[in-house]
Design a protein around this motif. Sequence first.
Motif, mmCIF file in Angstrom:
data_model
loop_
_atom_site.group_PDB
_atom_site.id
_atom_site.type_symbol
_atom_site.label_atom_id
_atom_site.label_comp_id
_atom_site.label_asym_id
_atom_site.label_seq_id
_atom_site.Cartn_x
_atom_site.Cartn_y
_atom_site.Cartn_z
ATOM 1 N N ALA B 403 0.832 -1.199 0.000
ATOM 2 C CA ALA B 403 0.000 0.000 0.000
ATOM 3 C C ALA B 403 0.872 1.257 0.000
ATOM 4 N N GLN B 404 1.939 1.214 0.787
ATOM 5 C CA GLN B 404 2.833 2.377 0.890
ATOM 6 C C GLN B 404 3.430 2.742 -0.475
ATOM 7 N N TYR B 405 3.780 1.721 -1.250
ATOM 8 C CA TYR B 405 4.415 1.980 -2.551
ATOM 9 C C TYR B 405 3.409 1.930 -3.712
ATOM 10 N N HIS B 406 2.135 1.825 -3.371
ATOM 11 C CA HIS B 406 1.057 1.796 -4.386
ATOM 12 C C HIS B 406 1.247 0.650 -5.377
ATOM 13 N N LEU B 407 1.545 -0.505 -4.848
ATOM 14 C CA LEU B 407 1.754 -1.686 -5.699
ATOM 15 C C LEU B 407 0.637 -2.694 -5.471
ATOM 16 N N ARG B 408 0.527 -3.620 -6.411
ATOM 17 C CA ARG B 408 -0.542 -4.628 -6.314
ATOM 18 C C ARG B 408 -0.122 -5.732 -5.347
ATOM 19 N N TYR B 409 -0.916 -5.901 -4.315
ATOM 20 C CA TYR B 409 -0.623 -6.929 -3.331
ATOM 21 C C TYR B 409 -1.191 -8.266 -3.818
ATOM 22 N N PRO B 410 -0.389 -9.301 -3.833
ATOM 23 C CA PRO B 410 -0.896 -10.572 -4.377
ATOM 24 C C PRO B 410 -1.802 -11.294 -3.391
#
Lengths: 185, 542
Positions: B403-410
């Motif tokens: 969430a912090q890096y705005h990435l997709r969490y699998p």
Amino acid sequence: MDDAAIVALFWARSEDAIREAEKRYGSYCAAIAGRILSDAEDTRECLNDLWLAAWRSIPPQRPENLRCYLGKLIRNLAISLRRRTHRQKRGGGETDLVLEELGECVSGGTEPEQVLEAQVLCEALDRWLAALPLRDRQLFVNRYFYVRSVPELAETAGTSRANVNSTLYRLRKKLRVYLEKEGLV
Amino acid sequence: MKVQALFDALGGIDDRFLAEAEALRPVPHKKRWLRAALIAAVLAGLFSVTAYAAGWFGLGARVTPSRDLSLSGILDSEEARAYTDWTAYRDTYVDAFLASQGDAPFDMAWTSESPELNGAAVLYGAPDRSSAVRLLDIAAQHGLTLHTRALRFTSGANFLRAAGIPRFAGEETEYRGLVYEDGSYTAELTIPLGDGDAILTLERHFTGKMQPTGLERTLVQPENFLEWSYQNAHGQVLSLALSSVDEQLFALGNERVPRDGNRLFPFYIFYCQKGQYLTAAGNLRLSSLQGFDEATARAQLETIADAIDFGAAAAADCDTAFFLDFTPVSAPGDGKPDLAAFLAQPEAQATLAMQRELSEAIGTEIGRGMEFAVHGGGDLDVLRNGDPLSGSKIDSLLEAAAAQYHLRYPSQCRSFRGSGLSENEILAAAGQGDFGGEIRYLLDNGVFWGFDTDRNEFLYLPHGGFLAGSLLYALPEAAEGEGWFYKNQNGDTVWLCRATDEPRVGYLLYESEGGWFLLLVNGPELWQLEEAADRLRLSELN
């Protein structure tokens, strides 16, 4: 597509059933037939027979475990085909070795009254197998149902060929004693 | 009762036994791992460049063989007997250790003061001092010396250059293999012939030297072979041996299936010249419809024998000085890739940051984080074995980082190990073309990783993808070392870099339209990095 869906296709008389079953279990069945027949042409013929046999037997059968069902079917078909063609692989195929080994467990008697109903023998084998430790049972079934070679088993089990051979030898002796005790030999 | 009745009856046993039998696996797991590790550890030596100067065995020590170079003659040689004795001892030794429940572990940290013995122990797979001493004994008993060093090359140009030999099987043939310190070699050849490729191994041996590999033929039965003498198109007189028994009819990984309707018959070709002998080994393909037709089989083998100039394969001596200072065919070009820019990407930042955090929390070394990065029920539970943190704690750490890096969490991980899927099916599941790697795990955010054909580990990190703990761990150090662009033989331009300080790791980085592909290369030499790049077809990545 899972087993239940494929069986449903068989019941619906959809030819997709065979296509899906072949996709899912084709190589598994080919491996079993291949080990018993040791001949690519015979294996192909046997696989054709398998899909026909499956088509004819489902329905009325509704196998819960399609993999095992097809595995047994192809094994029986391969044994029948092998018997029909009387083919002996030069240098000795894996089936010859397996039969030779299993010969240690039986008397070889041919009197009609000694010929057992397959079902009775099968139930006895189930009881004997159930009493074995898991690893022994796995090795036995792999060798004498799936006709897997000793080097392959050693590789899969992460042990030496000598270890596999000695385990199988011990199990055959044990089976012989059991069959004698049950009056089946 | 007849045996056939028993065999038939086994066909009706309970289904549960069948399913159970297919789950046969090595036990205990630790022992299996250890055995694999022992063997891998010694074989890994073939892929790395060790940092000692080898003690060379002079060519003058080689003697002209007087023995008959038939299959039986080879099997009866001191070299083959020594190999058989050694492998029998080694396997028994390792098995005995495994049977001891691990109470008497090998001293894996053992190193001899003698670089030659260290090299030999690696090449022949002697796991500790005691077995290394036995190795020396066996070699001495048979009047043989040992190899001390070898390099493995997957590029044909590098292989031929290191071995000091020309393209002895034609320009179109693919070459790769191992080169030993005395000019012995094992060449893996793919020779294009009229009706398909002939794939075979050609070994050059000097008499008086114990071979570390390749004498598996000691397992064959000479009585199953036809043998004859043949003068090939280059005028060399060869001994040809051809089995009439097909031994590899069904073999494909763990499954054994019919192989495209062909039968495979083992063959050998022997050639002897001036104190050395060459052995080519492979399998002849014959149609299953045709079966073993002796005349056809002989003709096919003679065609293969004609394709190889055994005189040229035996002619050149390896230049040992050159071998020690081996440099690649190509060299770093102009311009250094901007790896810092990649490391500044949120995908890389998040991965590296979480790896540090996880490693500290779990108490494991940096670089051992990959197995904690996998999400999705059972797979995660299995891979997390021994994890002192609870799954939920790891999940919350990772979710927060994503969430912090705005990435997709699998949310799911798919493991392809033992899945039974074909290579193409796995590639299709990952939405990728055949880029030359074997995918082992796929996350539902598009991240996947696995191994290339030389067991180098790769990672694909799509834009916006997230993976905590990965093979990126040493990339910052490598990025500070040497870096260069390299155009591989498939036309892909990649970034290569390697650390100049220990640990001397090397990386390959490639940016595709959808993300980044990273490969951690075993071995930091320039040619190792470039060979790794040549094996990939990265334009196939989406």
